[in-house]
Design a protein around this motif. Structure first.
Motif, mmCIF file in Angstrom:
data_model
loop_
_atom_site.group_PDB
_atom_site.id
_atom_site.type_symbol
_atom_site.label_atom_id
_atom_site.label_comp_id
_atom_site.label_asym_id
_atom_site.label_seq_id
_atom_site.Cartn_x
_atom_site.Cartn_y
_atom_site.Cartn_z
ATOM 1 N N ASP A 19 4.875 5.117 -3.669
ATOM 2 C CA ASP A 19 4.132 3.875 -3.824
ATOM 3 C C ASP A 19 4.960 2.610 -3.640
ATOM 4 O O ASP A 19 4.513 1.523 -3.966
ATOM 5 C CB ASP A 19 3.405 3.842 -5.167
ATOM 6 C CG ASP A 19 4.348 3.926 -6.357
ATOM 7 O OD1 ASP A 19 5.571 4.049 -6.143
ATOM 8 O OD2 ASP A 19 3.864 3.878 -7.492
ATOM 9 N N GLN A 75 6.348 -0.390 -1.351
ATOM 10 C CA GLN A 75 5.709 -1.059 -0.221
ATOM 11 C C GLN A 75 6.687 -1.984 0.492
ATOM 12 O O GLN A 75 7.656 -2.439 -0.089
ATOM 13 C CB GLN A 75 4.506 -1.876 -0.696
ATOM 14 C CG GLN A 75 3.409 -1.019 -1.283
ATOM 15 C CD GLN A 75 2.196 -1.837 -1.639
ATOM 16 O OE1 GLN A 75 1.827 -2.762 -0.918
ATOM 17 N NE2 GLN A 75 1.571 -1.516 -2.748
ATOM 18 N N GLU A 84 -0.703 0.746 4.592
ATOM 19 C CA GLU A 84 -1.746 0.805 3.586
ATOM 20 C C GLU A 84 -1.101 1.263 2.285
ATOM 21 O O GLU A 84 -0.449 2.305 2.251
ATOM 22 C CB GLU A 84 -2.839 1.791 4.005
ATOM 23 C CG GLU A 84 -3.674 1.325 5.178
ATOM 24 C CD GLU A 84 -4.518 0.105 4.839
ATOM 25 O OE1 GLU A 84 -5.041 0.023 3.702
ATOM 26 O OE2 GLU A 84 -4.633 -0.774 5.707
ATOM 27 N N PRO A 85 -1.256 0.496 1.204
ATOM 28 C CA PRO A 85 -0.629 0.881 -0.058
ATOM 29 C C PRO A 85 -1.111 2.244 -0.549
ATOM 30 O O PRO A 85 -2.268 2.618 -0.325
ATOM 31 C CB PRO A 85 -1.074 -0.214 -1.030
ATOM 32 C CG PRO A 85 -1.581 -1.328 -0.202
ATOM 33 C CD PRO A 85 -2.016 -0.734 1.097
ATOM 34 N N HIS A 86 -0.209 2.945 -1.221
ATOM 35 C CA HIS A 86 -0.549 4.240 -1.819
ATOM 36 C C HIS A 86 -1.477 3.996 -3.007
ATOM 37 O O HIS A 86 -1.203 3.160 -3.852
ATOM 38 C CB HIS A 86 0.706 4.956 -2.287
ATOM 39 C CG HIS A 86 0.424 6.198 -3.062
ATOM 40 N ND1 HIS A 86 -0.002 7.352 -2.459
ATOM 41 C CD2 HIS A 86 0.491 6.454 -4.377
ATOM 42 C CE1 HIS A 86 -0.171 8.270 -3.374
ATOM 43 N NE2 HIS A 86 0.123 7.750 -4.556
ATOM 44 N N LYS A 87 -2.570 4.705 -3.057
ATOM 45 C CA LYS A 87 -3.513 4.639 -4.180
ATOM 46 C C LYS A 87 -3.815 6.070 -4.609
ATOM 47 O O LYS A 87 -3.875 6.969 -3.767
ATOM 48 C CB LYS A 87 -4.821 3.951 -3.762
ATOM 49 C CG LYS A 87 -4.665 2.531 -3.248
ATOM 50 C CD LYS A 87 -4.356 1.590 -4.378
ATOM 51 C CE LYS A 87 -4.305 0.172 -3.828
ATOM 52 N NZ LYS A 87 -3.772 -0.748 -4.750
ATOM 53 N N PRO A 88 -4.021 6.286 -5.896
ATOM 54 C CA PRO A 88 -4.281 7.657 -6.374
ATOM 55 C C PRO A 88 -5.458 8.341 -5.700
ATOM 56 O O PRO A 88 -5.462 9.547 -5.506
ATOM 57 C CB PRO A 88 -4.543 7.478 -7.870
ATOM 58 C CG PRO A 88 -3.874 6.192 -8.219
ATOM 59 C CD PRO A 88 -3.953 5.330 -6.980
ATOM 60 N N GLU A 89 -6.455 7.570 -5.288
ATOM 61 C CA GLU A 89 -7.648 8.178 -4.677
ATOM 62 C C GLU A 89 -7.464 8.525 -3.197
ATOM 63 O O GLU A 89 -8.305 9.197 -2.605
ATOM 64 C CB GLU A 89 -8.870 7.275 -4.870
ATOM 65 C CG GLU A 89 -8.776 5.927 -4.197
ATOM 66 C CD GLU A 89 -8.113 4.857 -5.073
ATOM 67 O OE1 GLU A 89 -8.102 3.692 -4.635
ATOM 68 O OE2 GLU A 89 -7.610 5.169 -6.150
ATOM 69 N N ARG A 90 -6.369 8.063 -2.572
ATOM 70 C CA ARG A 90 -6.104 8.385 -1.163
ATOM 71 C C ARG A 90 -5.481 9.763 -1.046
ATOM 72 O O ARG A 90 -4.699 10.168 -1.869
ATOM 73 C CB ARG A 90 -5.145 7.360 -0.553
ATOM 74 C CG ARG A 90 -5.810 6.064 -0.182
ATOM 75 C CD ARG A 90 -4.875 5.108 0.509
ATOM 76 N NE ARG A 90 -4.238 5.744 1.664
ATOM 77 C CZ ARG A 90 -3.048 5.410 2.111
ATOM 78 N NH1 ARG A 90 -2.345 4.466 1.527
ATOM 79 N NH2 ARG A 90 -2.524 6.003 3.155
#
Length: 111
Positions: A88, A90, A104-110
């Motif tokens: 995560d 950036q 694209e930033p790391h997100k838990p839902e990705r």
């Protein structure tokens, strides 16, 4: 060769500094020694992140280490910028006072 190159990286340790320190010590060496660093710097970065991870996992298992790290790196080759990241962390590029989206930033839902 006569191509100008520059390498920069930042690592953010999780659960300790072992993985971050290891990556800071070894990733740039793996990039520099990769056979594609001249022709395909992006591939050299990708493979070197993977290799450094595998090397640290071997060390961590042997020494019972439990840390991890995120990381971002920038490799400038001539007039081209190559960015690689893991986790995560950036990267932000500012060009003429404006932010340029590089990732694209790391997100838990990705995935």
């Amino acid at each position: 060769d006569d191509v100008d190159r520059a390498y920069f990286a930042v690592f953010d340790g999780h659960g300790g500094v072992d993985a971050a320190n290891y990556s800071a010590t070894h990733l740039h060496v793996n990039v520099g020694l990769h056979e594609e660093v001249v022709k395909n710097p992006a591939e050299a970065l990708k493979c070197s992140f993977q290799k450094t991870d595998e090397m640290f996992l071997f060390k961590a298992k042997r020494e019972k280490l439990r840390s991890g790290t995120t990381g971002v790196s920038a490799l400038i080759v001539g007039n081209k910028l190559h960015i690689a990241w893991l986790g995560d962390s950036q990267v932000m590029l500012v060009q003429q006072g404006k932010a340029v989206i590089l990732m694209e930033p790391h997100k838990p839902e990705r995935e």
